[in-house]
Design an enzyme around this catalytic site. Sequence first.
Site, PDB file in Angstrom:
ATOM      1  N   LYS A  75       0.835  -1.194   0.000  1.00 33.73           N
ATOM      2  CA  LYS A  75       0.000   0.000   0.000  1.00 33.73           C
ATOM      3  C   LYS A  75       0.874   1.250   0.000  1.00 33.73           C
ATOM      4  O   LYS A  75       1.938   1.284   0.647  1.00 33.73           O
ATOM      5  CB  LYS A  75      -0.918  -0.017   1.218  1.00 33.73           C
ATOM      6  CG  LYS A  75      -1.981   1.085   1.231  1.00 33.73           C
ATOM      7  CD  LYS A  75      -2.926   0.899   2.422  1.00 33.73           C
ATOM      8  CE  LYS A  75      -4.017   1.963   2.459  1.00 33.73           C
ATOM      9  NZ  LYS A  75      -4.964   1.755   3.569  1.00 33.73           N
ATOM     10  N   SER A 150      -9.739   1.633   2.632  1.00 33.68           N
ATOM     11  CA  SER A 150      -8.853   2.417   1.793  1.00 33.68           C
ATOM     12  C   SER A 150      -7.767   1.595   1.103  1.00 33.68           C
ATOM     13  O   SER A 150      -7.096   2.092   0.196  1.00 33.68           O
ATOM     14  CB  SER A 150      -8.198   3.514   2.644  1.00 33.68           C
ATOM     15  OG  SER A 150      -7.359   2.952   3.640  1.00 33.68           O
ATOM     16  N   SER A 174     -10.052  -0.752   6.828  1.00 36.04           N
ATOM     17  CA  SER A 174      -9.481  -0.515   5.502  1.00 36.04           C
ATOM     18  C   SER A 174      -8.748  -1.698   4.888  1.00 36.04           C
ATOM     19  O   SER A 174      -8.414  -1.677   3.706  1.00 36.04           O
ATOM     20  CB  SER A 174      -8.534   0.691   5.536  1.00 36.04           C
ATOM     21  OG  SER A 174      -9.281   1.888   5.624  1.00 36.04           O
TER      22      SER A 174
END
Length: 484
Positions: A75, A150, A174
């Site tokens: 990420k 996210s 997330s």
Amino acid sequence: MDFDLSEADAERFAQRISDEIHGYETLDTLSKPDADESLSIRDVDEHDDPHNAYITSFTTEGGDGPLRGVDVAVKDNLAVAGVPMTCGSRVFEGVVPRRNATVVARLVDAGARLVGKTNMDELAYGPTSETSAFGVVTNPADDERVAGGSSSGSAAAVAEGSANLAIGSDTGGSVRIPASFCGVVGFKPSWGAVPRDGFVDLAPTLDHIGTLAPDVETTALGFDVIGGYDARDPSSALARDIPVGSCADGLTDVPDPEELSFGVPAELLSTHVSDHVRERFEETIATLESSGATVESVRLPTVDDAVFVWNAVTNVEFAAALRRTGLPLERPGPFDLSRLDAAAGRQATGGVGFGDIVRERALVGAVLLDRYDGRHYIRARNVCSTLADEFADALYGHDALVAPTMPVVAPKIGERKPHSYDSDDGLDVPLAYNTRPANLAGVPAVTVPDGSDGLPVGVQFLAGRYEDAHLLRVARSFEKIRDA
């Protein structure tokens, strides 16, 4: 500082402070930045990235280790030396770390082949990926639907097969939200189990770094590698006793169904859950019971009010972090000077470029701090302790709690507001309603696909704080029951 100074005091302090500040310039020569590293960065090609899962594409070859031959996506709020780190925001374009985050260094040491930095909601604030400055991530299960957020790109990368394992972060769901929507496994460990050095916080007391993979075994293998104590992250000291490093091996001997007892929190299966997801979940419960497991209803009373608890904690910590331009006051260092200086400079000159959600949520936090002196934040932290006690009570006599991960299947792009799946303002029933309580309590949680046909639906299992290895064994047991 709101000090009441006379004009004479102000002049005296100003002169003395000005004289002193000049001396601090010597720190620039005493503290040297890390050596610059460069990697061969490739343009992200639409043909190779059909779901917009990646912001940056590159390849680092791994050596020997437990992750040898495993393609891992990271990420874009975790530092990879020599690779831009945007956190899903155009504001931070051009920020290039010179040092790997602790978890990235551990991946490399374990032989992982890093394949890219994944797309995400801007500064990790959003449950659908639609706040990313680099475009929405589409769902590999249905191109017209969101991947979730996210950690949107991390889930999509695993679901589409471009990565065998991905790293995400989870402040209110997330990791688990996109994992559920995309039909993969997503694991949020206990708070502190995975160190956050080299990670850009959203809300430090709620942030967790977790793993996403096609199955529980690979998820556990990733956790074995990235978890464990790190002196650069004081919060990881709380998790010193977690048996990290052998979780994947422990999956070879998992409980039989008749040995398992589950509690279903009534608050996580209330009217906010759609009829479709409820039916799928009830089928899952029936499968568990027919296999010999015990299932009964339990209560988590504070969940009904958790939305404002989570908002108070997250928005205040988020606003405070933005005000100090990410300065890691609570960590001992040493620090990546190049990354922190560049990020602070970019925010100072380009902060106007943040999207609406980032600005709105930061302003809410600033109001809570300035107008109310942080009173709501302190009370919210106290409620977190209450919720942790409720989890302990609900888990008494049970191996794990079980609930739908998400109240709905992945929404269509543009169908819902970033904060909710409702048509109202989104404060009453956010998309993350079922996932946020685990962050507030700091307990481990994992979502596993239910195995039915149609759009993916995840089943969430939760255990007591620091019972991460046990929870993964329970999740693996469910996989075997599901696939029988």
